[in-house]
Every structure is written in C-alpha cells, then in structure tokens.
Scaffold this active site. Structure first.
Site, PDB file in Angstrom:
ATOM      1  N   HIS A   3     129.533  20.995  27.286  1.00 58.45           N
ATOM      2  CA  HIS A   3     130.227  22.093  27.954  1.00 58.45           C
ATOM      3  C   HIS A   3     129.248  23.203  28.299  1.00 58.45           C
ATOM      4  CE1 HIS A   3     132.620  25.769  28.282  1.00 58.45           C
ATOM      5  NE2 HIS A   3     133.639  25.002  28.626  1.00 58.45           N
ATOM      6  N   ASP A 124     137.336  26.920  32.454  1.00 56.96           N
ATOM      7  CA  ASP A 124     135.949  26.493  32.634  1.00 56.96           C
ATOM      8  C   ASP A 124     135.442  26.789  34.040  1.00 56.96           C
ATOM      9  OD1 ASP A 124     135.836  25.576  30.060  1.00 56.96           O
ATOM     10  OD2 ASP A 124     136.099  23.466  30.562  1.00 56.96           O
ATOM     11  N   ASP A 137     138.427  21.634  34.382  1.00 60.72           N
ATOM     12  CA  ASP A 137     138.168  21.763  32.950  1.00 60.72           C
ATOM     13  C   ASP A 137     137.314  20.587  32.487  1.00 60.72           C
ATOM     14  OD1 ASP A 137     139.339  23.543  30.585  1.00 60.72           O
ATOM     15  OD2 ASP A 137     139.156  21.501  29.835  1.00 60.72           O
ATOM     16  N   TYR A 138     136.327  20.873  31.650  1.00 58.80           N
ATOM     17  CA  TYR A 138     135.428  19.835  31.140  1.00 58.80           C
ATOM     18  C   TYR A 138     135.921  19.339  29.786  1.00 58.80           C
ATOM     19  CZ  TYR A 138     132.395  22.649  34.225  1.00 58.80           C
ATOM     20  OH  TYR A 138     131.870  23.378  35.260  1.00 58.80           O
TER      21      TYR A 138
END
Length: 237
Positions: A3, A124, A137-138
């Site tokens: 991330h 994110d 979103d990761y």
C-alpha cells in the site's frame, strides 16, 4: 508495504513513473532499501510497472484505464473524508446495503450499535477519467496462487467476508457529497463512475484481480437520507 509503495508512486506521479523507466527503477530501489526490503527490489520494480501499465476494467462496460495514464491533476491520493452520522442504527445500515449490494449473498452482520457523530476515513485514490469520478482501493489480500483465485466470484466472496461492501458504499457516499458540493452541474448518473478494488496480487490484463462496481444512485441517496436523519426507518424495515 505494498500500500505504501502505491501511495508513494501516486506522490511521484503515475504518468511520470511510466515515462521515465530508469528513474522509476532507481526510486523503487531507494524506497525498498529505506524500508529494509532491499532483497525484494526487483520484484517490487516489476510489480509496480505491471500495476501502472495494466488496463483496469471499469464498472458497467465503461471501458478501461491504466493507472499510468493518469496525470497528477486527474487524481487525489489518500483523500480524507468525514461523514456526519445522526443516530444511525447499524441494523438499518446493514439491511439497506444487503438489499442493494450482492442481494441475497451471505455476509457477516454488523454488530448492533447506534452511530452518532462523525465517521472519518481515507480513500486510497480518487481519480477522474473521461469526466467521471472513481474510487480506487488497494487490497493486498492473498486469495490463492492461481489466476482463478482472483476471479469475480472469489473476489466477491472476499469483499463480503471483510465487509468491503460497507467500506466502498461509504466511500461512494463521501465522494457523492464532495462532488455535489464542488460541481455546479453534478449529476450522479453522469459524474459517478464507481469503485475499483485492486487485489494487487492478482491483477492482470484479462480483468482478474479487479473488483468493479457502481453502487446505484438509489442506494447512495438512501444512505444520505439515513445518515442525515431525514429517513425514519425501523431496523426491520
């Protein structure tokens, strides 16, 4: 770590990193060394290149976009949001989401509670592509070692198991409110593109590893009313 690598790449500029291969390789090496991941430098260099260059399928046949094609003025990383919540029964919230997102699918129930105050979070990445706005979103979840482990069905199961369905409708609600305040001609149907959840261990050019959805306007407007206390509903309603 994964991330953080993508957050760092956003700060550097996705498009900049794609254009300058040598600089990207050097910067990733430095990033890995500083975090004592030097032995993984080559793997991280290849992974980042792959994630930047792979076209990501957008929800509802809207085409695709590669992260590396996004210029710095087309996205905002780690977008902070705060949602005011006025005495929301979590059973009402849960039931509403269950009816609209993968209806009928089994998922862990939210703990019975009543929310009041502010819900704070960070998205994110929010990006704009062809005049539509998307949440990205990761996720670094390991779903398996084969390509099939990251197909739509497997990702949907993971989304429900971890209640990412709740997460992404709240993200969408936050973005909806932001766009409503910022765009004079805002219209959900024209401007809201949807959400992309990248299970980054499984992303490939066929669409594996990318869970895409566009929450319905009816759901987001219903949640907006519930959160502001404008819709009076019962937990079993």
């Amino acid at each position: 770590f994964l991330h953080g690598l993508l957050e760092w790449a956003a700060e550097q500029g996705f498009a900049n990193l794609v254009r300058d291969h040598g600089r990207r390789e050097n910067l990733v090496a430095i990033y890995c060394q500083r975090r004592n991941w030097g032995d993984w430098t080559a793997v991280m260099q290849a992974l980042l290149q792959h994630l930047l260059e792979t076209p990501l399928l957008l929800p509802q046949d809207q085409g695709s976009v590669a992260m590396g094609s996004l210029t710095s003025d087309a996205y905002q990383a780690e977008l902070e949001f705060m949602l005011a919540v006025h005495r929301v029964d979590t059973r009402v919230l849960d039931g509403t989401i269950n009816r609209f997102v993968l209806p009928g699918a089994v998922r862990p129930a939210l703990t019975h509670d009543r929310l009041n105050g502010m819900v704070k979070g960070f998205i994110d990445l929010v990006f704009c592509h062809q005049a539509r706005y998307y949440v990205l979103d990761y996720k670094s979840n390991h779903l398996g070692n084969s390509r099939q482990a990251y197909n739509t069905e497997a990702m949907a199961a993971a989304m429900l198991e971890h209640r990412y369905d709740l997460q992404y409708v709240l993200y969408t609600l936050a973005l909806h409110r932001l766009l409503k305040a910022r765009l004079p001609d805002y219209d959900y149907r024209r401007h809201m593109g949807g959400v992309l959840y990248l299970f980054i261990r499984g992303v490939d050019e066929t669409g594996q590893g990318v869970y895409a959805d566009r929450p319905s306007q009816a759901l987001i407007e219903r949640l907006d009313d519930i959160f502001t206390g404008q819709e009076k509903v019962h937990a079993n309603g």
